[in-house]
Design an enzyme around this catalytic site. Structure first.
Site, PDB file in Angstrom:
ATOM      1  N   HIS A  15     -41.154  10.534  15.647  1.00 27.05           N
ATOM      2  CA  HIS A  15     -40.280  11.398  14.832  1.00 27.05           C
ATOM      3  C   HIS A  15     -41.118  12.420  14.053  1.00 27.05           C
ATOM      4  O   HIS A  15     -42.120  12.063  13.442  1.00 27.05           O
ATOM      5  CB  HIS A  15     -39.491  10.501  13.875  1.00 27.05           C
ATOM      6  CG  HIS A  15     -38.565  11.218  12.958  1.00 27.05           C
ATOM      7  ND1 HIS A  15     -38.529  10.976  11.611  1.00 27.05           N
ATOM      8  CD2 HIS A  15     -37.614  12.166  13.196  1.00 27.05           C
ATOM      9  CE1 HIS A  15     -37.595  11.726  11.043  1.00 27.05           C
ATOM     10  NE2 HIS A  15     -37.027  12.462  11.984  1.00 27.05           N
ATOM     11  N   HIS A  57     -39.178  21.399   8.837  1.00 26.99           N
ATOM     12  CA  HIS A  57     -37.957  20.647   8.555  1.00 26.99           C
ATOM     13  C   HIS A  57     -37.164  21.249   7.409  1.00 26.99           C
ATOM     14  O   HIS A  57     -35.968  21.479   7.516  1.00 26.99           O
ATOM     15  CB  HIS A  57     -38.308  19.189   8.233  1.00 26.99           C
ATOM     16  CG  HIS A  57     -37.112  18.324   7.991  1.00 26.99           C
ATOM     17  ND1 HIS A  57     -36.470  18.249   6.761  1.00 26.99           N
ATOM     18  CD2 HIS A  57     -36.412  17.509   8.823  1.00 26.99           C
ATOM     19  CE1 HIS A  57     -35.441  17.427   6.855  1.00 26.99           C
ATOM     20  NE2 HIS A  57     -35.374  16.962   8.091  1.00 26.99           N
TER      21      HIS A  57
HETATM   22  O1  G3P Z   1     -33.593  14.504  15.668  1.00 26.65           O
HETATM   23  C1  G3P Z   1     -33.289  13.424  14.900  1.00 26.65           C
HETATM   24  C2  G3P Z   1     -33.783  13.502  13.474  1.00 26.65           C
HETATM   25  O2  G3P Z   1     -34.975  14.194  13.396  1.00 26.65           O
HETATM   26  C3  G3P Z   1     -32.781  14.127  12.577  1.00 26.65           C
HETATM   27  O3  G3P Z   1     -33.121  14.052  11.248  1.00 26.65           O
HETATM   28  O4  G3P Z   1     -33.746  15.154   9.165  1.00 26.65           O
HETATM   29  O5  G3P Z   1     -35.482  14.003  10.474  1.00 26.65           O
HETATM   30  O6  G3P Z   1     -34.552  16.137  11.279  1.00 26.65           O
HETATM   31  P1  G3P Z   1     -34.283  14.877  10.522  1.00 26.65           P
HETATM   32 MG    MG Z   2     -35.534  16.270  13.294  1.00 26.17          MG
END
Ligand code: G3P
Ligand code: MG
Length: 270
Positions: A15, A57
């Protein structure tokens, strides 16, 4: 019932590049994942002031850049000089904001499969979706199959685009109709089937915390792929796999092996 063909992509993704082990959305993070055997990654792509997509982000630089200002006020070349590593830990000082293009070239060079989350600032949904699709389709032009909107026809190295913003997905489809797309949601909404059809999406990406076994079964029975975020315990990873989830992203690269697979793929929704 129309069961989806087997998920052709990797099942466990880092992630935001390297999960919790490295500064998010950086090349250094992807390298940390690579060192731990992760050859699949999720990251976020946002527009700089000159409409070049960069990995980011938040809409501001406060948290990861430790300076004031909006990402959308700086050109990509300026963002490429901003330290977004030091906030995480001293060893990453000097790590800067990469462009999407540089990141995708790194991924291709190292056989890393990307799930690119289109992360627009409000008001720039279509522009961000179009720019991300344009850069991605140029770098992966040799892999994209013209009939790729069908879930059994993707080259397994083709990136998957995803977004919470329907307008970003629509714009991405207009630019690169054969790139696979997934719709991101927090909770699975009641109209998920209709919306996936409207957006031409192959997958639903949902927060695993709200997902139920029955929802997972229904999504798979509808012939769609199911992606969960952000799964940080090995036990929960096994649970969502048992429910039929095809893949997930995680911050816990130190606890979840990159090669974790479902005990019995798709058993839950037969
Ligand atoms: O793509 C899934 C996840 O990354 C969504 O949440 O806030 O980490 O971008 P975030
Ligand atoms: Mg994401």
């Amino acid at each position: 019932m129309s069961v989806a063909p087997p998920w052709p992509f990797p099942r466990v993704l880092a992630h935001r590049g390297g999960g919790a082990l490295a500064p998010e959305n950086t090349i250094a993070a992807i390298k940390v994942g690579l060192d731990r055997g992760y050859r699949a990654v999720e990251f976020d792509a946002m527009l700089a002031a000159d409409e070049i997509p960069v990995l980011m982000h938040d809409p501001t630089l406060e948290r990861t850049g430790r300076i004031g200002g909006a990402v959308s006020e700086l050109a990509a070349a300026e963002l490429e000089r901003i330290d977004v590593g030091g906030w995480h830990s001293p060893r990453f000082i000097g790590e800067t904001v990469p462009t999407l293009e540089r990141t995708l070239r790194f991924c291709r060079d190292h056989d890393i499969w990307p799930n690119i989350e289109i992360k627009p600032v409000p008001g720039f949904e279509a522009a961000t979706g179009a720019a991300v699709a344009s850069v991605t389709s140029q770098i992966y032009a040799d892999l994209i199959r013209p009939e790729g909107e069908h879930t059994d026809r993707f080259d397994p190295r083709t990136p998957l685009l995803s977004s919470f913003a329907p307008d970003a997905l629509i714009a991405a489809r207009e630019v690169a109709p054969s790139l696979p797309r997934g719709w991101l949601v927090d909770e699975v909404p009641s109209q998920w089937r209709k919306e996936l059809t409207r957006l031409g999406c192959v997958s639903l990406h949902t927060n695993h915390r709200h997902l139920t076994a029955a929802q997972a079964r229904d999504i798979k029975r509808a012939g769609k792929w199911l992606f969960c975020y952000t799964v940080n315990s090995p036990q929960r990873a096994r649970t969502v796999f048992n429910w039929g989830a095809d893949a997930f992203c995680t911050d816990a690269l130190d606890r979840i092996p990159a090669d974790l697979t479902p005990a019995s793929p798709a058993a839950a929704y037969r």
